[in-house]
Design a protein around this motif. Structure first.
Motif, PDB file in Angstrom:
ATOM      1  N   GLU A  58       0.839  -1.207   0.000  1.00 50.93           N
ATOM      2  CA  GLU A  58       0.000   0.000   0.000  1.00 50.93           C
ATOM      3  C   GLU A  58       0.875   1.259   0.000  1.00 50.93           C
ATOM      4  O   GLU A  58       0.566   2.255  -0.659  1.00 50.93           O
ATOM      5  CB  GLU A  58      -0.917  -0.019   1.231  1.00 50.93           C
ATOM      6  N   THR A  59       1.989   1.189   0.718  1.00 50.60           N
ATOM      7  CA  THR A  59       2.922   2.328   0.785  1.00 50.60           C
ATOM      8  C   THR A  59       3.492   2.636  -0.595  1.00 50.60           C
ATOM      9  O   THR A  59       3.553   3.795  -1.028  1.00 50.60           O
ATOM     10  CB  THR A  59       4.074   2.012   1.757  1.00 50.60           C
ATOM     11  N   ILE A  60       3.915   1.583  -1.299  1.00 52.42           N
ATOM     12  CA  ILE A  60       4.531   1.768  -2.620  1.00 52.42           C
ATOM     13  C   ILE A  60       3.530   2.342  -3.616  1.00 52.42           C
ATOM     14  O   ILE A  60       3.894   3.104  -4.512  1.00 52.42           O
ATOM     15  CB  ILE A  60       5.088   0.420  -3.128  1.00 52.42           C
ATOM     16  N   ASN A  61       2.265   2.020  -3.447  1.00 50.67           N
ATOM     17  CA  ASN A  61       1.244   2.438  -4.415  1.00 50.67           C
ATOM     18  C   ASN A  61       0.626   3.801  -4.116  1.00 50.67           C
ATOM     19  O   ASN A  61      -0.089   4.354  -4.943  1.00 50.67           O
ATOM     20  CB  ASN A  61       0.122   1.392  -4.476  1.00 50.67           C
ATOM     21  N   THR A  62       0.865   4.330  -2.916  1.00 50.47           N
ATOM     22  CA  THR A  62       0.221   5.607  -2.570  1.00 50.47           C
ATOM     23  C   THR A  62       0.869   6.761  -3.318  1.00 50.47           C
ATOM     24  O   THR A  62       2.055   6.739  -3.633  1.00 50.47           O
ATOM     25  CB  THR A  62       0.261   5.854  -1.057  1.00 50.47           C
ATOM     26  N   LYS A  63       0.085   7.776  -3.601  1.00 47.77           N
ATOM     27  CA  LYS A  63       0.555   8.924  -4.383  1.00 47.77           C
ATOM     28  C   LYS A  63       0.475  10.228  -3.583  1.00 47.77           C
ATOM     29  O   LYS A  63       0.720  11.291  -4.123  1.00 47.77           O
ATOM     30  CB  LYS A  63      -0.307   9.085  -5.653  1.00 47.77           C
ATOM     31  N   ASN A  64       0.112  10.117  -2.301  1.00 44.03           N
ATOM     32  CA  ASN A  64      -0.178  11.313  -1.521  1.00 44.03           C
ATOM     33  C   ASN A  64       0.560  11.256  -0.191  1.00 44.03           C
ATOM     34  O   ASN A  64       0.552  10.221   0.491  1.00 44.03           O
ATOM     35  CB  ASN A  64      -1.702  11.403  -1.293  1.00 44.03           C
ATOM     36  N   GLU A  65       1.194  12.368   0.200  1.00 45.38           N
ATOM     37  CA  GLU A  65       1.972  12.380   1.433  1.00 45.38           C
ATOM     38  C   GLU A  65       1.098  12.211   2.673  1.00 45.38           C
ATOM     39  O   GLU A  65       1.508  11.581   3.645  1.00 45.38           O
ATOM     40  CB  GLU A  65       2.759  13.688   1.540  1.00 45.38           C
ATOM     41  N   ASP A  66      -0.122  12.782   2.632  1.00 45.07           N
ATOM     42  CA  ASP A  66      -1.029  12.619   3.779  1.00 45.07           C
ATOM     43  C   ASP A  66      -1.414  11.159   3.959  1.00 45.07           C
ATOM     44  O   ASP A  66      -1.436  10.637   5.082  1.00 45.07           O
ATOM     45  CB  ASP A  66      -2.284  13.478   3.585  1.00 45.07           C
ATOM     46  N   ASN A  67      -1.715  10.499   2.842  1.00 43.46           N
ATOM     47  CA  ASN A  67      -2.027   9.069   2.910  1.00 43.46           C
ATOM     48  C   ASN A  67      -0.826   8.279   3.416  1.00 43.46           C
ATOM     49  O   ASN A  67      -0.964   7.293   4.145  1.00 43.46           O
ATOM     50  CB  ASN A  67      -2.442   8.540   1.535  1.00 43.46           C
ATOM     51  N   LEU A  68       0.356   8.718   3.034  1.00 45.70           N
ATOM     52  CA  LEU A  68       1.580   8.041   3.449  1.00 45.70           C
ATOM     53  C   LEU A  68       1.731   8.086   4.973  1.00 45.70           C
ATOM     54  O   LEU A  68       2.128   7.105   5.604  1.00 45.70           O
ATOM     55  CB  LEU A  68       2.784   8.708   2.771  1.00 45.70           C
ATOM     56  N   LYS A  69       1.387   9.238   5.549  1.00 44.93           N
ATOM     57  CA  LYS A  69       1.464   9.361   7.012  1.00 44.93           C
ATOM     58  C   LYS A  69       0.465   8.436   7.694  1.00 44.93           C
ATOM     59  O   LYS A  69       0.766   7.816   8.730  1.00 44.93           O
ATOM     60  CB  LYS A  69       1.209  10.809   7.420  1.00 44.93           C
ATOM     61  N   GLU A  70      -0.732   8.342   7.125  1.00 47.92           N
ATOM     62  CA  GLU A  70      -1.747   7.440   7.686  1.00 47.92           C
ATOM     63  C   GLU A  70      -1.282   5.988   7.615  1.00 47.92           C
ATOM     64  O   GLU A  70      -1.481   5.210   8.553  1.00 47.92           O
ATOM     65  CB  GLU A  70      -3.065   7.591   6.925  1.00 47.92           C
TER      66      GLU A  70
END
Length: 524
Positions: A58-70
């Motif tokens: 999920e981390t590798i596929n995320t495109k958003n820094e906010d989502n990355l923090k979550e």
């Protein structure tokens, strides 16, 4: 020693032995509970690591820094859960009273060594995730920077193209065409330093020929966006490598978990054997003292030897009769429970009878001994016991199931296994295997676990063929019975696909016996 002292001494010894047996039973029950908790916690550790792997993806596929923090918070929570269970093992290292008799499962050297592997692998997953998190953070920034820089590069290139075309200089036009080609290779295909160098070299050639400030500015833009693309690509390569490493760790952990389960089974078996031995010794001692007590009483009150022998023989006969009744009752209960499972789906009792007889024939010709084949005959009626937990709206639906209904229906195999797996009775343990694996297929396309070939227990493979043969030849709420030719053609097609090829060969070789059973037990 007079009779009063004999009686007093005997009663004291018997009381001590009874207390010892009760104490051992208490310790055994506590130990079993403790070991079950250890097994559950070990499985949870592997499950948590699998969750961590999902979070990495999920981390590798995320495109958003906010989502990355979550996502990082989610991973941290899984880490905490893992540490909590890990600490439960560490805190339980103190010896308790029952450990003086039987040690905890996780303290066994082999299991403890496997646990240390799980703990070490978890640390590797954490380090890999931290690295992936940092890489993904950098990649998101690079992607955002690319999005803002690319329009500028595109605008400059188009403007320069117009000027080159106006010059009508074929050599310049050729150089600029090469420049456009290598820009595409850098931005969309290879995304490596080699492609970037080819792109910048063409720009430098044009600068040498034109000495244009606009081309110099364009070179700066290209170097910036090119470095961005190359760095992003390198990050993706490193992320993929780290992801593979984590997946490899997860696969190793699955093997470790399997090793732990195997060791637990061995230890549990040894543990129970030791307990049975101790309890048997104590029971024998108790019986010995009781016999001694009875003998002393006999000597003092004149009870005849003939009367004692008669009573003992009567007791043995009664015990043998009770054991026989218990065995017959167990078989009847198994058959009745199997019939209940079928009756909920509106099948006749003859279905489970036929499946039982088919299973015994297949077992004998496959090479199982008479006793094991007879047990399989008794256990096979339980193959669909899990259907008692399936809603009537699904179980008795006429016609084909939709996807949701099929998923519900497919749970009956695992449900049946859960109902039966806790029993230590050989017959019910065999029935649990039959319920769990009779929908597995030789080629691995079955359910609930997708087992393949001889990884499917022979009990499951035999019952699968017997059940399908009878089901196809019988009317159901959702279909009419098939004719024999259609059934035989299907069996030939499904040899080494759905069914064990050896069992299919046995079926056709002894087809007359199967048809005879079917004809003698037709549904009314």
């Amino acid at each position: 020693m007079n009779i009063k002292k004999v009686i007093k001494f005997s009663f004291m010894l018997i009381l001590v032995l009874v207390v010892l047996i009760a104490t051992i039973n208490t310790v055994v029950l506590y130990q079993i509970k403790d070991n079950e908790l250890s097994k559950k916690n070990i499985s949870s550790l592997v499950f948590l690591q699998e969750n961590m792997n999902d979070i990495v993806i999920e981390t590798i596929n995320t495109k958003n820094e906010d989502n990355l923090k979550e996502i990082k918070n989610k991973f941290s929570q899984e880490e905490k859960n893992f540490e909590y269970i890990k600490n439960s093992f560490i805190l339980s290292e103190e010896d308790e009273f029952h450990d003086l008799i039987f040690s905890d499962i996780h303290k066994d050297p082999n299991i403890f060594k496997s646990l240390e592997k799980l703990f070490l692998n978890e640390k590797q997953i954490e380090h890999a995730f931290d690295r992936i998190f940092d890489l993904q953070t950098e990649k998101i920034k690079l992607i955002d920077e690319f999005k803002s820089t690319y329009p500028k590069e595109n605008f400059q290139r188009k403007k320069l193209e117009q000027e080159i075309l106006k010059s009508n200089d074929l050599e310049l036009i050729k150089l600029f065409s090469d420049l456009k080609y290598y820009s595409k290779e850098t931005l969309y295909q290879h995304k490596n330093q080699v492609a970037l160098d080819k792109w910048t070299n063409r720009i430098k050639l044009l600068i040498n020929k034109l000495d244009s400030n606009e081309f110099k500015n364009y070179l700066k833009t290209v170097e910036k966006i090119g470095l961005n693309i190359v760095t992003t690509k390198n990050i993706e390569i490193e992320e993929e490598k780290l992801s593979r490493e984590i997946l490899n760790i997860i696969n190793i952990n699955k093997k470790v978990n399997l090793e732990i389960e195997t060791n637990i089974e061995k230890i549990s078996s040894s543990f129970l054997s030791n307990v049975y031995f101790i309890v048997t010794i104590l029971l024998l001692l108790t019986i010995a003292f009781i016999i001694l007590f009875a003998y002393k009483v006999y000597r003092n009150i004149g009870l005849s030897v003939d009367e004692i022998e008669s009573k003992v023989q009567d007791g043995l006969v009664e015990i043998k009769t009770l054991n026989s009744e218990i065995e017959h009752t167990q078989k009847e209960v198994v058959f009745t429970m199997g019939a209940i499972g079928e009756s909920r789906s509106k099948e006749t009792g003859n279905h489970v009878k036929r499946v039982a007889l088919y299973s015994k024939i297949l077992a004998l010709y496959y090479g199982l001994d008479e006793k094991e084949a007879e047990m399989l005959k008794q256990a096979s009626p339980m193959h669909d016991i899990g259907k008692v937990a399936i809603p009537d709206s699904v179980l008795n639906k006429p016609g084909r199931f939709d996807e949701h209904e099929r998923k519900i229906m497919d749970t009956h195999a695992a449900l049946g296994y859960e109902m039966l797996k806790h029993s230590n009775r050989p017959l019910l343990k065999m029935a649990a295997i039959v319920a769990y694996e009779h929908h597995e297929k030789w080629d691995g396309s079955g359910y609930p676990r997708g087992l393949k070939g001889e990884n499917i227990h022979i009990y499951g493979r035999i019952t699968a063929l017997a059940d399908v043969f009878d089901a196809l030849g019988s009317d159901r709420v959702y279909k009419k019975a098939w004719d024999d030719e259609r059934i035989f053609n299907l069996f030939k097609e499904e040899r080494a696909k759905h069914f064990d090829p050896k069992l299919i060969d046995i079926f056709f070789e002894h087809l007359d016996e199967f048809l005879k059973i079917r004809d003698s037990l037709k549904d009314v």
